[in-house]
Design an enzyme around this catalytic site. Structure first.
Site, mmCIF file in Angstrom:
data_model
loop_
_atom_site.group_PDB
_atom_site.id
_atom_site.type_symbol
_atom_site.label_atom_id
_atom_site.label_comp_id
_atom_site.label_asym_id
_atom_site.label_seq_id
_atom_site.Cartn_x
_atom_site.Cartn_y
_atom_site.Cartn_z
ATOM 1 N N GLU A 1 11.040 16.863 -8.899
ATOM 2 C CA GLU A 1 10.140 15.789 -9.360
ATOM 3 C C GLU A 1 10.829 14.855 -10.357
ATOM 4 O O GLU A 1 11.909 15.155 -10.875
ATOM 5 C CB GLU A 1 8.859 16.373 -9.979
ATOM 6 C CG GLU A 1 9.126 17.215 -11.208
ATOM 7 C CD GLU A 1 7.995 17.177 -12.222
ATOM 8 O OE1 GLU A 1 7.487 16.081 -12.524
ATOM 9 O OE2 GLU A 1 7.649 18.259 -12.727
ATOM 10 N N VAL B 1 4.051 16.586 -10.327
ATOM 11 C CA VAL B 1 4.072 17.674 -9.331
ATOM 12 C C VAL B 1 3.196 17.278 -8.140
ATOM 13 O O VAL B 1 3.612 17.415 -6.981
ATOM 14 C CB VAL B 1 3.606 19.006 -9.971
ATOM 15 C CG1 VAL B 1 3.332 20.059 -8.901
ATOM 16 C CG2 VAL B 1 4.654 19.499 -10.967
ATOM 17 N N ASP C 1 -10.737 17.757 -18.257
ATOM 18 C CA ASP C 1 -9.323 17.441 -18.008
ATOM 19 C C ASP C 1 -8.650 18.580 -17.257
ATOM 20 O O ASP C 1 -8.248 19.588 -17.845
ATOM 21 C CB ASP C 1 -8.602 17.148 -19.330
ATOM 22 C CG ASP C 1 -7.218 16.558 -19.109
ATOM 23 O OD1 ASP C 1 -6.746 16.533 -17.941
ATOM 24 O OD2 ASP C 1 -6.591 16.135 -20.093
ATOM 25 N N SER D 1 -5.584 19.019 -14.378
ATOM 26 C CA SER D 1 -4.506 18.282 -13.710
ATOM 27 C C SER D 1 -4.740 18.189 -12.209
ATOM 28 O O SER D 1 -5.147 19.165 -11.560
ATOM 29 C CB SER D 1 -3.170 18.983 -13.959
ATOM 30 O OG SER D 1 -2.161 18.346 -13.197
ATOM 31 N N ASP E 1 -2.508 18.276 -10.226
ATOM 32 C CA ASP E 1 -1.553 19.214 -9.608
ATOM 33 C C ASP E 1 -2.293 20.376 -8.929
ATOM 34 O O ASP E 1 -1.851 20.877 -7.897
ATOM 35 C CB ASP E 1 -0.608 19.818 -10.661
ATOM 36 C CG ASP E 1 0.361 18.809 -11.268
ATOM 37 O OD1 ASP E 1 0.417 17.655 -10.796
ATOM 38 O OD2 ASP E 1 1.062 19.197 -12.229
ATOM 39 N N LYS F 1 2.834 25.698 -19.579
ATOM 40 C CA LYS F 1 2.854 25.781 -21.047
ATOM 41 C C LYS F 1 1.472 26.140 -21.561
ATOM 42 O O LYS F 1 0.466 25.713 -20.989
ATOM 43 C CB LYS F 1 3.248 24.426 -21.643
ATOM 44 C CG LYS F 1 4.707 24.088 -21.428
ATOM 45 C CD LYS F 1 5.152 23.005 -22.410
ATOM 46 C CE LYS F 1 6.627 22.698 -22.226
ATOM 47 N NZ LYS F 1 6.866 21.641 -21.239
#
Ligand code: PSU
Ligand code: MN
Length: 314
Positions: A29, A111, A143, A145, A147, A164
């Site tokens: 990416e 991603v 919120d 992602s 992804d 993370k």
């Protein structure tokens, strides 16, 4: 690939040839380059990751949108330009792709957007650092992602060092379970937390060989289940960071984000930058090592998958 897709997609000649011949290719990416690390270490790392893929027997294809063209297989000059531009370049996820293409812009792919372009090109294995997930406080902010939705729908395996703990890792696992995305631990039963080998959460399944992972991928897609797989590869022990140091930096970064009213697509880059700044060169060095480690595993999986695909056509 359908003609409609070819109209928007450029595949580097070397990558196209490898794909035609059933040779292993690993997608990489570009948001990690522009928004994930500082210049010039971002460019140096991206080039080292490509070299690592090559020396592991696969071909790298770094993915981005260049002047409105979906591009699989960037040149060194294009990687340098994205790294130098840093966060001034657009961060492109699924939502952003049509706008960036329609306006002939350049953008770094997350991603999610990298998976989309990889799948269009016929690339099945992708290496990165960490994936996006469900943010802490998502019950209020919503919120989550993009992804994770992409992993639910697009057939690409993503090799990462977990996620993370700027994220809510428990909710991220719940979301992936709901959407049918297997989370496989490579030689571990624990979900790694990027800078550390363990998050305190278990993965769904542990597999110890690249060929076992390739077999799982082949069977998932042969059964028509589609969608992606998370392959969680812990940071090598020698490069892992003390958990207390990382936890303190993440807590500080999260409270800074709240104090500054950061939201939307700025959230992840802001938190990454704050964690990097608060932990100095140590976290950057760890970040580089885990990406290289993921590139090696992704290459081994791509090599094994190419072998299975050739055998299944004999
Ligand atoms: N996490 C990291 N490093 C990164 C990213 C996430 O540890 O570089 C980047 C990836 O490109 C990922 C994106 O796809 O952030 C997720 O952003 P968001 O949370 O806005 O979906
Ligand atoms: Mn978000």
């Amino acid at each position: 690939m359908t003609p409609q897709l070819m109209k928007y997609l450029d595949i580097a000649p070397e990558v196209r040839l490898a794909l035609q011949q059933g040779q292993p290719v690993v997608a990489l990416e570009s948001t990690i380059i522009s928004h994930g690390m500082p210049y010039p270490q971002n460019v140096a790392t991206a080039l080292r990751v490509e070299a690592e893929v090559r020396s592991s027997g696969a071909l790298p294809a770094t993915i981005a949108v260049i002047d409105g063209r979906l591009t699989a297989g960037l040149s060194a000059a294009q990687i340098e330009a994205l790294g130098r531009a840093g966060p001034t370049v657009a961060k492109v996820s699924r939502r952003d792709l049509p706008f960036i293409v329609a306006t002939n812009q350049t953008g770094a792919t997350t991603v999610a957007a990298t998976m989309i372009i990889a799948a269009m090109a016929g690339i099945r294995v992708f290496a990165t650092g960490g994936i996006g997930g469900v943010h802490r406080g998502a019950a209020q902010t919503f919120d989550i992602s993009a992804d994770l939705q992409e992993l639910a729908r697009t057939p690409v395996a993503v090799v990462c060092a977990g996620a993370k703990s700027i994220l809510d890792l428990g909710l991220t696992l719940e979301y992936l379970e709901t959407h049918g995305v297997p989370v496989v631990g490579y030689r571990t039963a624990q979900l790694p937390a990027f800078f550390t080998q363990d998050s305190g959460f278990a993965v769904d399944y542990r597999l110890d060989g690249a060929s076992d992972i390739a077999r799982l991928l082949q069977i998932k897609w042969a059964m028509g289940l589609g969608g992606g797989v998370v392959i969680a590869n812990p940071i090598p022990a020698a490069h892992a960071m003390p958990r207390a140091v990382i936890d303190a930096a993440i807590e500080q970064a999260l409270s800074d984000a709240q104090a500054q009213g950061i939201s939307g697509k700025q959230t992840t880059p802001f938190l990454l930058e704050r964690v990097n700044a608060l932990t100095g060169g140590n976290s950057l060095a760890a970040n580089i090592e885990l990406v290289l480690n993921n590139a090696r595993l992704a290459s081994a999986v791509a090599v094994a998958l190419a072998g299975l695909e050739i055998r299944s056509t004999l």
